[in-house]
Design a protein around this motif. Structure first.
Motif, mmCIF file in Angstrom:
data_model
loop_
_atom_site.group_PDB
_atom_site.id
_atom_site.type_symbol
_atom_site.label_atom_id
_atom_site.label_comp_id
_atom_site.label_asym_id
_atom_site.label_seq_id
_atom_site.Cartn_x
_atom_site.Cartn_y
_atom_site.Cartn_z
ATOM 1 N N GLY A 1 41.718 32.753 34.537
ATOM 2 C CA GLY A 1 40.410 33.182 35.038
ATOM 3 C C GLY A 1 39.281 32.335 34.454
ATOM 4 N N ALA A 2 38.181 32.214 35.208
ATOM 5 C CA ALA A 2 37.025 31.459 34.708
ATOM 6 C C ALA A 2 35.754 32.040 35.315
ATOM 7 C CB ALA A 2 37.153 29.985 35.078
ATOM 8 N N ILE A 3 34.708 32.112 34.498
ATOM 9 C CA ILE A 3 33.423 32.635 34.980
ATOM 10 C C ILE A 3 32.593 31.467 35.504
ATOM 11 C CG2 ILE A 3 31.343 33.915 34.371
ATOM 12 C CD1 ILE A 3 32.925 35.243 32.129
ATOM 13 N N PHE A 4 32.013 31.661 36.693
ATOM 14 C CA PHE A 4 31.231 30.597 37.337
ATOM 15 C C PHE A 4 29.774 30.634 36.855
ATOM 16 C CE2 PHE A 4 28.876 28.709 40.930
ATOM 17 C CZ PHE A 4 29.546 27.499 41.031
ATOM 18 N N ALA B 1 33.822 35.905 38.418
ATOM 19 C CA ALA B 1 34.926 35.192 37.776
ATOM 20 C C ALA B 1 35.954 34.896 38.862
ATOM 21 C CB ALA B 1 35.554 36.045 36.683
ATOM 22 N N TYR B 2 36.523 33.707 38.784
ATOM 23 C CA TYR B 2 37.512 33.280 39.787
ATOM 24 C C TYR B 2 38.832 32.983 39.113
ATOM 25 C CZ TYR B 2 33.773 32.680 43.213
ATOM 26 O OH TYR B 2 32.740 32.906 44.084
ATOM 27 N N GLU B 3 39.891 33.120 39.882
ATOM 28 C CA GLU B 3 41.206 32.726 39.380
ATOM 29 C C GLU B 3 41.403 31.241 39.654
ATOM 30 O OE1 GLU B 3 44.426 35.244 40.511
ATOM 31 O OE2 GLU B 3 45.799 34.137 39.197
ATOM 32 N N THR B 4 41.719 30.491 38.615
ATOM 33 C CA THR B 4 41.966 29.058 38.758
ATOM 34 C C THR B 4 43.420 28.797 38.345
ATOM 35 O OG1 THR B 4 41.533 28.308 36.496
ATOM 36 C CG2 THR B 4 39.600 28.709 37.865
ATOM 37 N N PRO B 5 43.939 27.599 38.605
ATOM 38 C CA PRO B 5 45.333 27.329 38.205
ATOM 39 C C PRO B 5 45.552 27.505 36.700
ATOM 40 C CG PRO B 5 44.552 25.650 39.716
ATOM 41 C CD PRO B 5 43.360 26.504 39.384
ATOM 42 N N ALA C 1 39.257 41.960 28.359
ATOM 43 C CA ALA C 1 39.708 43.302 27.959
ATOM 44 C C ALA C 1 40.244 44.085 29.150
ATOM 45 C CB ALA C 1 38.561 44.064 27.303
ATOM 46 N N ASN C 2 39.732 43.783 30.331
ATOM 47 C CA ASN C 2 40.176 44.513 31.517
ATOM 48 C C ASN C 2 41.298 43.774 32.247
ATOM 49 O OD1 ASN C 2 38.423 46.984 31.820
ATOM 50 N ND2 ASN C 2 36.892 45.407 31.407
ATOM 51 N N ASP C 3 41.744 42.687 31.625
ATOM 52 C CA ASP C 3 42.834 41.896 32.180
ATOM 53 C C ASP C 3 42.570 41.514 33.645
ATOM 54 O OD1 ASP C 3 45.134 40.519 32.180
ATOM 55 O OD2 ASP C 3 46.483 42.250 32.272
ATOM 56 N N MET C 4 41.345 41.066 33.903
ATOM 57 C CA MET C 4 40.992 40.666 35.268
ATOM 58 C C MET C 4 40.878 39.153 35.300
ATOM 59 S SD MET C 4 38.079 43.456 35.861
ATOM 60 C CE MET C 4 38.046 44.053 37.521
ATOM 61 N N LYS C 5 41.216 38.587 36.422
ATOM 62 C CA LYS C 5 41.006 37.156 36.570
ATOM 63 C C LYS C 5 39.873 36.925 37.553
ATOM 64 C CE LYS C 5 45.414 35.402 35.114
ATOM 65 N NZ LYS C 5 46.049 36.688 34.743
ATOM 66 N N GLU C 6 39.983 37.571 38.681
ATOM 67 C CA GLU C 6 38.964 37.385 39.715
ATOM 68 C C GLU C 6 38.177 38.687 39.827
ATOM 69 O OE1 GLU C 6 39.987 34.572 42.305
ATOM 70 O OE2 GLU C 6 38.729 35.205 43.959
ATOM 71 N N CYS C 7 36.885 38.659 39.554
ATOM 72 C CA CYS C 7 36.094 39.890 39.661
ATOM 73 C C CYS C 7 34.609 39.552 39.733
ATOM 74 C CB CYS C 7 36.354 40.818 38.477
ATOM 75 S SG CYS C 7 35.831 40.165 36.892
ATOM 76 N N TYR C 8 33.823 40.578 39.979
ATOM 77 C CA TYR C 8 32.367 40.496 39.933
ATOM 78 C C TYR C 8 31.954 41.099 38.588
ATOM 79 C CZ TYR C 8 27.542 41.278 41.573
ATOM 80 O OH TYR C 8 26.182 41.272 41.729
ATOM 81 N N PRO D 1 36.214 29.338 30.769
ATOM 82 C CA PRO D 1 37.547 29.962 30.852
ATOM 83 C C PRO D 1 37.612 31.307 30.152
ATOM 84 C CG PRO D 1 37.593 27.975 29.471
ATOM 85 C CD PRO D 1 36.187 28.134 29.952
ATOM 86 N N ILE D 2 38.439 32.178 30.699
ATOM 87 C CA ILE D 2 38.688 33.487 30.063
ATOM 88 C C ILE D 2 40.057 33.411 29.416
ATOM 89 C CG2 ILE D 2 39.005 35.960 30.479
ATOM 90 C CD1 ILE D 2 37.353 35.285 33.144
ATOM 91 N N PRO D 3 40.144 33.631 28.104
ATOM 92 C CA PRO D 3 41.462 33.538 27.484
ATOM 93 C C PRO D 3 42.377 34.644 27.981
ATOM 94 C CG PRO D 3 39.786 34.204 25.900
ATOM 95 C CD PRO D 3 39.075 33.980 27.183
ATOM 96 N N GLU D 4 43.664 34.325 28.067
ATOM 97 C CA GLU D 4 44.663 35.335 28.450
ATOM 98 C C GLU D 4 44.708 36.393 27.354
ATOM 99 O OE1 GLU D 4 46.852 35.398 31.122
ATOM 100 O OE2 GLU D 4 45.830 33.655 31.993
ATOM 101 N N PRO D 5 44.833 37.677 27.693
ATOM 102 C CA PRO D 5 44.979 38.682 26.628
ATOM 103 C C PRO D 5 46.312 38.459 25.912
ATOM 104 C CG PRO D 5 45.118 39.718 28.807
ATOM 105 C CD PRO D 5 44.881 38.247 29.032
ATOM 106 N N ALA D 6 46.327 38.731 24.604
ATOM 107 C CA ALA D 6 47.571 38.587 23.845
ATOM 108 C C ALA D 6 48.603 39.571 24.408
ATOM 109 C CB ALA D 6 47.299 38.894 22.382
ATOM 110 N N VAL D 7 49.817 39.091 24.602
ATOM 111 C CA VAL D 7 50.851 39.977 25.159
ATOM 112 C C VAL D 7 51.563 40.677 23.990
ATOM 113 C CG1 VAL D 7 52.945 40.077 26.556
ATOM 114 C CG2 VAL D 7 51.138 38.449 27.122
#
Ligand code: PMP
Length: 314
Positions: free
Chosen positions: A49-52, A42-46, A89-96, A305-311
């Motif tokens: 986060g988004a999964i490739f 997953a990469y951080e985009t403007p 759920a892990n509030d990650m944007k960029e990860c493996y 796209p990964i939705p932002e977690p609800a704040v």
């Protein structure tokens, strides 16, 4: 407690605590290597986060299950959603991301048909795979003395844990002599791939890469390179490559989810071209990271796209 203890792992539909994602020592997978898995980024985009290429990875996971006769209970869409949920759920944007299907149960025999299957999706904070700055400076590699498996031995199109035994040997052999990686040949002595990555060569402006029957994994990044090369009007030849082609190529690069696009500067201590990352490798690398990070138009719909977690409190 590991440093990841606060993270959640998806286990057959539930998000469980990191330290609870355990299996029994008599699990079939521990003894007989009965696992299939994926490596996804997953990469951080403007826009977040988004999964490739999530769907393609989950399709390959399904294919790996089919090859190994594992009755996989999830659809591609189910598994894409599982990855999205895990990352969110892990509030990650960029990860493996490591989806994993294993035969567990408690049994001592090889026979696998009645052994239960469990599925996990594990998030991981990933740094540069071949070391700091490797994608900018390039890496030094050797040709491995270990070969990829012959056809009709271990299926190389499945991404199965057992395939990585030979990869481990190739990687350790390379590291002992201070190389970043080993390039394995196939059972017939033709160029195949690295321990966990595909390979491209450049000569006279054209790209060359070994075909599927050279014992390679059908890499999704490799496919992305083929598509991007077409878009960039770079000629591509999927063909059998001799070992010495590695020495006479103008450029070489690895590609894969973990290594992304990493230039190779030397093979067996012979410089590739002038021993620096070449222009075609860097152009492909820029295009790949540009699309993955949402800076170049994603015209092939590669990003989920990964939705932002609800704040809380809003
Ligand atoms: N070959 C092998 C042996 C691999 O483990 C990988 C990583 N999955 C690749 C190639 C590259 O595949 P992908 O681009 O789908 O990550």
């Amino acid at each position: 407690m590991s440093k990841n203890s606060a993270m959640k792992i998806w286990r057959d539909g539930q998000l469980v605590n990191w330290d609870d994602a355990n299996i029994h020592i008599l699990s079939h997978v521990v003894h007989y290597g009965s696992s299939v898995f994926e490596g996804v980024r997953a990469y951080e985009t403007p826009s977040g986060g988004a999964i490739f290429r999530a769907r393609e990875h989950m399709r390959r996971l399904q294919d790996s299950c089919k090859i190994y006769r594992m009755p996989f209970p999830y659809s591609v869409d189910d598994m894409v959603q599982a990855m999205v949920d895990t990352v969110a759920a892990n509030d990650m944007k960029e990860c493996y991301i490591r989806p994993l299907v294993i035969r567990t149960g408690q049994s001592i025999g090889v026979g696998a048909s009645d052994i239960p299957i469990e599925t996990f999706v594990i998030p991981w904070r990933a740094g540069p795979y071949l070391g700091h700055d490797s994608s900018a400076t390039g890496v030094h590699v050797r040709v491995s003395s270990w070969r990829r498996p012959a056809p009709d031995t271990i299926p190389t199109l499945a991404k199965a844990g057992g395939n990585y035994l030979v990869s481990q040997l190739a990687k350790m052999e390379a590291k002992v002599d201070d190389y970043a990686e080993g390039i394995m040949l196939d059972a017939f002595g033709y160029v195949s791939e690295g321990s966990g990555m595909n390979l491209f060569a450049v000569r006279d402006g054209a790209l060359y890469t070994p075909p599927l029957n050279a014992g390679i994994l059908q890499g999704i990044t490799r496919d992305s390179v083929l598509v991007m090369a077409k878009d960039l009007k770079i000629e591509v030849r999927e063909q059998v490559l001799m070992r010495e082609f590695l020495y006479t190529a103008d450029e070489l690069f690895f590609c894969g989810t973990a290594v992304e696009v990493t230039p190779i500067c030397s093979v067996d201590r012979l410089n590739v071209g002038d021993g620096k990352p070449g222009p075609v490798s860097l152009q492909i690398q820029k295009q790949y990271l540009g699309i993955a990070r949402g800076k170049i138009l994603d015209k092939h719909n590669w990003l989920t796209p990964i939705p932002e977690p609800a704040v809380a409190g809003r």
